[in-house]
Design a protein around this motif. Structure first.
Motif, PDB file in Angstrom:
ATOM      1  N   MET B 155       0.832  -1.200   0.000  1.00 47.64           N
ATOM      2  CA  MET B 155       0.000   0.000   0.000  1.00 47.64           C
ATOM      3  C   MET B 155       0.869   1.253   0.000  1.00 47.64           C
ATOM      4  SD  MET B 155      -3.063  -0.806  -0.279  1.00 47.64           S
ATOM      5  CE  MET B 155      -2.639  -2.263  -1.189  1.00 47.64           C
ATOM      6  N   LEU B 156       1.913   1.232   0.821  1.00 43.41           N
ATOM      7  CA  LEU B 156       2.801   2.392   0.889  1.00 43.41           C
ATOM      8  C   LEU B 156       3.409   2.668  -0.478  1.00 43.41           C
ATOM      9  CD1 LEU B 156       3.984   4.456   2.814  1.00 43.41           C
ATOM     10  CD2 LEU B 156       5.865   2.917   3.267  1.00 43.41           C
ATOM     11  N   PHE B 157       3.866   1.603  -1.136  1.00 39.37           N
ATOM     12  CA  PHE B 157       4.466   1.790  -2.454  1.00 39.37           C
ATOM     13  C   PHE B 157       3.431   2.326  -3.446  1.00 39.37           C
ATOM     14  CE2 PHE B 157       5.823   0.456  -6.644  1.00 39.37           C
ATOM     15  CZ  PHE B 157       7.144   0.859  -6.644  1.00 39.37           C
ATOM     16  N   GLY B 194       8.818   1.132   1.248  1.00 38.21           N
ATOM     17  CA  GLY B 194       7.751   0.161   0.953  1.00 38.21           C
ATOM     18  C   GLY B 194       8.309  -1.229   0.735  1.00 38.21           C
ATOM     19  N   VAL B 195       9.356  -1.327  -0.090  1.00 39.12           N
ATOM     20  CA  VAL B 195       9.942  -2.630  -0.367  1.00 39.12           C
ATOM     21  C   VAL B 195      10.596  -3.210   0.890  1.00 39.12           C
ATOM     22  CG1 VAL B 195      11.705  -3.798  -1.731  1.00 39.12           C
ATOM     23  CG2 VAL B 195      10.209  -2.151  -2.814  1.00 39.12           C
ATOM     24  N   GLN B 196      11.167  -2.342   1.704  1.00 40.06           N
ATOM     25  CA  GLN B 196      11.792  -2.813   2.947  1.00 40.06           C
ATOM     26  C   GLN B 196      10.757  -3.478   3.866  1.00 40.06           C
ATOM     27  OE1 GLN B 196      14.497  -3.805   4.179  1.00 40.06           O
ATOM     28  NE2 GLN B 196      15.601  -2.025   4.891  1.00 40.06           N
ATOM     29  N   ILE B 197       9.609  -2.818   4.029  1.00 35.25           N
ATOM     30  CA  ILE B 197       8.586  -3.368   4.930  1.00 35.25           C
ATOM     31  C   ILE B 197       8.104  -4.720   4.407  1.00 35.25           C
ATOM     32  CG2 ILE B 197       6.246  -2.994   5.807  1.00 35.25           C
ATOM     33  CD1 ILE B 197       6.881  -0.033   5.956  1.00 35.25           C
ATOM     34  N   ALA B 243      19.194 -14.827   0.955  1.00 34.24           N
ATOM     35  CA  ALA B 243      19.298 -13.743  -0.028  1.00 34.24           C
ATOM     36  C   ALA B 243      18.717 -12.438   0.489  1.00 34.24           C
ATOM     37  CB  ALA B 243      18.586 -14.150  -1.328  1.00 34.24           C
ATOM     38  N   PHE B 244      17.596 -12.500   1.188  1.00 33.41           N
ATOM     39  CA  PHE B 244      16.926 -11.254   1.571  1.00 33.41           C
ATOM     40  C   PHE B 244      17.754 -10.337   2.474  1.00 33.41           C
ATOM     41  CE2 PHE B 244      12.814  -9.952   0.032  1.00 33.41           C
ATOM     42  CZ  PHE B 244      12.516 -10.982  -0.841  1.00 33.41           C
ATOM     43  N   PRO B 245      18.531 -10.883   3.416  1.00 36.25           N
ATOM     44  CA  PRO B 245      19.279  -9.957   4.268  1.00 36.25           C
ATOM     45  C   PRO B 245      20.156  -8.993   3.469  1.00 36.25           C
ATOM     46  CG  PRO B 245      19.296 -12.118   5.239  1.00 36.25           C
ATOM     47  CD  PRO B 245      18.655 -12.274   3.880  1.00 36.25           C
ATOM     48  N   ALA B 246      20.734  -9.451   2.364  1.00 33.53           N
ATOM     49  CA  ALA B 246      21.572  -8.552   1.569  1.00 33.53           C
ATOM     50  C   ALA B 246      20.749  -7.384   1.047  1.00 33.53           C
ATOM     51  CB  ALA B 246      22.196  -9.320   0.407  1.00 33.53           C
ATOM     52  N   PHE B 247      19.527  -7.665   0.633  1.00 33.22           N
ATOM     53  CA  PHE B 247      18.663  -6.611   0.112  1.00 33.22           C
ATOM     54  C   PHE B 247      18.228  -5.676   1.239  1.00 33.22           C
ATOM     55  CE2 PHE B 247      14.560  -5.637  -2.401  1.00 33.22           C
ATOM     56  CZ  PHE B 247      15.184  -4.662  -3.133  1.00 33.22           C
ATOM     57  N   THR B 248      17.897  -6.274   2.381  1.00 30.34           N
ATOM     58  CA  THR B 248      17.521  -5.463   3.534  1.00 30.34           C
ATOM     59  C   THR B 248      18.625  -4.456   3.847  1.00 30.34           C
ATOM     60  OG1 THR B 248      16.384  -7.398   4.387  1.00 30.34           O
ATOM     61  CG2 THR B 248      16.780  -5.617   5.939  1.00 30.34           C
ATOM     62  N   VAL B 249      19.861  -4.948   3.857  1.00 29.62           N
ATOM     63  CA  VAL B 249      20.989  -4.071   4.157  1.00 29.62           C
ATOM     64  C   VAL B 249      21.147  -3.018   3.069  1.00 29.62           C
ATOM     65  CG1 VAL B 249      23.496  -4.003   4.345  1.00 29.62           C
ATOM     66  CG2 VAL B 249      22.199  -5.751   5.572  1.00 29.62           C
TER      67      VAL B 249
END
Ligand code: HEM
Ligand SMILES: [Cu+2]
Lengths: 105, 656
Positions: B155-157, B194-197, B243-249
């Motif tokens: 929704m935010l995005f 948005g993508v982070q959440i 994989a996701f932690p790299a994107f989170t960072v």
């Protein structure tokens, strides 16, 4: 496979989780310490890096022992595969990234 | 004061000046008012809250994921049609260049993060616990939290295009363009936050399903007796976790750059724009397998079921997925061969990418051998699976072409690439999701989707897909580059582009037929009274449709692969009715905390986007309060009595 494994994981309401609370506070302290080392002190780049990498390793150990039940697993095979894959992925991202970026024009 | 506030509202907060945006404003307002009026009129608020919004039942969460994903697919599809309209003829003025950039950015981000991912999470929520004979996932509360984080992240995005302006740096958001100095305004912040959440929710789902599959299988179901879809989700969960932690960072670092003036990805003060590309694709390549492996699982189930044979080469299927998951972590640089790497670096990643094509090819042959000498039944689900094989193979072969670094200097960022990744993304995840929906729909809702309409939709969509994307390979080789908002006449590109646009609208029509099929079947569809409409092979077909709250009245014991197919040949179902001895069942309680906590995330996130810290702080406090409240909730499950189980089973015709 034992019968009770088919239940949703039940929360244990035993004692107050001192270990976890302590681990959380310690993690927060280490994080802010690292931030302060970078922003508050003006050490040389090398010294800064050495200190924050040291803090990061300490932080990782706290996570493993205080939150991730590193020592109490019942299925060592899963643990070992998980840790090994984790080490593999970490090594790949660090080593290959350095290799890629070091030589990039 | 008042003047400057109104000035802010009209010039920065609301996006103004474009008739299409006003149209969108009006339709959003009307749709929201419509929903509120209808729900109030039908007095359904309480029902909605108690049965759905606070549910921790994996089946309902799965359905909510799928509804949300269908809505997002509509939005992403409209974006696509807008782009294809703009490109239908040379020198069109339907979209400005700025607007075009925003549209391809939101199209790409929505299609990957808010369509493919939630569809996958939806299917795994629905099928995995049922396939392994479990009553829910390992952490039902966390599961609800994952869904609501995804939902509010989406929704935010999505509000960015009417409030503040959309991001325009592409779904890969390369630095330095995505950084503050070149991209001021809030658009890129919407992307980052948005993508982070949503990403936090995805990571939690990965953990949840890994534990579920490792810990909650029915007695006797060893890992190598699990259905192939469950295997694919096990491996996907592992990839998500790593994989996701790299994107989170990476997202966090770029947010720190933009919000607090750091320089991780800007040249200033020694930052490295290339590091962004590197971290993004370190997540981005495994991400394509995160959306691809689950549909490999779906196709394995569907092809085995409708060939009326057991899956060919089970162990090989498993090991090729394991190989994909490992090699998939060392191929990411193939997305930026042309960024100035040394020849050695390019050679390494070129080879690793070519190698990963091997296990994928092995799987294709396994599906073909599964059908060999089978009694093939051409249901709608099977048609999607059959179409997947040749269409996906085209994408795979062109992928290997792109993987050859020297050749990629020609193909890179051309329409050839666009055609490639749509070949794999549409023939893979999209066909697979439709396949899975037609297959599991009766299990989800208790009625079948109409097969005739389904087949019509399939043919329209599949043929249009080829009309749309095949010419792109050619026009790419003719020199048309990706992310162009218009092109001059006389390049020889016009006929191809025009045909592509026709194909794109054909795909839109196919989607509308599917939507019509869903509505029609909801009203008039055939009921599934047996619980086993396809003569299925795995445990989810052994229980009534839709599955009761507790899934299995008694937990099955498994002795072989294709557990239900074996059970059907071995025992007389009538006898089974006599033998059932029930026990009271523990089930987790519903909880309002996941939706409320995610709402606080949304509030804090919106504050971050606008750098309004007076809004971030209460949002953050709300999140922490929710966590504390949850920590002190001791009474978190209820018990279903034997009488109630008997009543439910009798109503489903399972008890005489
Ligand atoms: C589900 C499967 C796949 C998906 C979703 C996918 C998605 C994508 C996307 C989105 C890009 C565009 C990168 C950009 O923004 O510039 C891309 C590029 C690429 N893909 Fe795939 N891909 C898939 C499978 C494959 C396979 C099987 C191969 C090879 C064996 C492959 C090789 C490549 C290469 C080499 C590029 C880089 C091309 C370039 O930048 O010039 N992909 N893919
Ligand atoms: Cu890739």
């Amino acid at each position: 496979m034992r019968e009770n494994e088919n239940q949703a994981v039940q929360s244990e309401h035993a004692a107050f989780p001192w270990k976890q609370v302590f681990g959380l506070l310690l993690s927060l302290a280490l994080t802010f310490l690292a931030l302060w080392v970078v922003l508050g002190l003006s050490l040389s780049v090398h010294a800064t890096l050495t200190i924050i990498i040291g803090l990061a390793i300490l932080q990782a150990l706290i996570q493993l022992f205080m939150f991730m039940h590193f020592t109490e697993g019942t299925e060592p095979v899963h643990q070992i595969i998980g840790i090994a894959f984790g080490l593999f992925v970490t090594a790949m991202v660090v080593v290959l990234t350095l290799w890629i970026l070091y030589y990039a024009i | 004061m008042m003047d400057s506030f109104i000035h802010f509202l009209l010039h920065r907060f609301f996006v103004t000046g474009d008739p299409m945006i006003y149209g969108a404003d009006a339709s959003i307002a009307l749709a929201s008012i419509g929903i509120v009026v209808v729900v109030t009129y039908l007095k359904k608020w309480k029902w909605l809250w108690k049965e759905w919004l606070t549910s921790v039942d994996h089946k309902k969460i799965g359905i909510m994921y799928i509804i949300a994903a269908l809505l997002m697919l509509f939005r992403g599809g409209v974006d696509a049609l807008m782009m294809r309209t703009q490109l239908a003829l040379p020198n069109m003025h339907f979209l400005t260049s700025e607007h075009y950039n925003q549209v391809f950015t939101t199209h790409g981000t929505i299609m990957i993060i808010f369509v493919a991912m939630p569809f996958i999470f939806g299917l795994m929520n629905i099928a995995v616990p049922l396939q392994i004979g479990a009553r829910d996932v390992a952490f039902p509360f966390l599961n609800a939290l994952s869904f609501w984080l995804f939902f509010f992240g989406a929704m935010l995005f999505n509000i960015s295009f009417v409030i503040g302006g959309s991001p325009d740096a592409g779904w890969s958001s390369y630095a330095p363009y995505a950084e503050l100095s070149m991209n001021p305004g809030v658009g890129q912040n919407y992307y980052l936050v948005g993508v982070q959440i949503a990403g936090i929710g995805s990571l939690a789902s990965g953990i949840n399903f890994l534990v579920t599959i490792l810990k909650m299988r029915a007695p006797g179901m060893t890992l190598f007796k699990m259905p192939m879809f469950t295997w694919s989700i096990l491996i996907t969960s592992v990839i998500i976790i790593f994989a996701f932690p790299a994107f989170t960072v990476a997202l966090a670092l770029m947010s720190i750059d933009r919000l607090f003036g750091a320089h991780f990805f800007t040249i200033a003060s020694g930052g490295s724009p290339m590091l962004w590309a590197n971290l993004f694709w370190f997540w981005g390549h495994p991400e394509v397998y995160i959306v691809l492996l689950p549909v490999f699982g779906v196709f394995s189930e569907v092809i085995a079921t409708f060939s009326h044979k057991t899956l060919f080469g089970y162990a090989v299927m498993v090991w090729s997925m394991v190989a994909i998951s490992i090699i998939g972590f060392v191929t990411w640089l193939h997305h930026f061969f042309t960024m100035g790497n040394t020849a050695e670096v390019n050679a390494f990643f070129s080879i690793s990418t070519a190698i990963i094509a091997i296990p994928t090819g092995v799987k294709i042959f396994n599906w073909l051998f599964t059908m060999n000498k089978g009694r093939i039944e051409f249901s709608t689900a099977m048609l999607w699976a059959l179409a997947f094989i040749p269409n996906f193979t085209i994408g795979g072969v062109t992928g290997v072409m792109l993987a050859l670094a020297p050749a990629d200097y020609q193909y890179h960022n051309s329409y050839f690439l666009v055609a490639h990744f749509h070949s794999v993304l549409i023939a893979g995840p999209v066909f697979g999701i439709f396949c899975g929906l037609y297959y599991w729909w009766p299990k989800m809702f208790g009625y079948m989707l109409n097969e005739r309409q389904g087949k019509l939709a399939f043919w329209v969509f599949m043929i249009s897909f080829n009309i749309c994307f095949m010419p792109m390979y050619i026009v790419g080789l003719l020199g048309m580059t990706r992310r162009m908002y218009t092109y001059p006449a006389g390049m020889g590109w016009t006929p191809f582009n025009f045909i592509e646009t026709i194909g794109a609208f054909g795909m839109g029509a196919g989607f509308l037929i599917i939507a019509y099929n869903i509505v029609w079947s909801t009203l008039k569809g055939k009921r599934d009274t047996t619980g086993d409409p396809w003569n299925g092979r795995t445990l989810e077909w052994s229980i009534p449709s839709p599955a009761p709250e507790y899934n299995f009245a008694t937990i099955p014991t498994v002795s072989a692969r294709d557990a239900f197919a074996v059970a059907k040949t071995q025992e007389d179902q009538e006898n089974k009715k006599e033998r059932q001895l029930f026990q009271p069942i523990h089930m987790p309680n519903n909880s309002g905390i996941p939706i409320i906590m995610s709402l606080f995330m949304f509030i804090a996130g919106f504050g971050l986007v606008w750098e309004w810290y007076w809004m971030v702080i209460p949002g953050a406090i709300g999140i922490v309060v929710c966590m504390i409240v949850r920590s002190f909730q001791y009474n978190d499950h209820h018990i279903i009595s034997i009488e109630e189980i008997e009543r439910t089973e009798r109503a489903a015709g399972r008890l005489s």
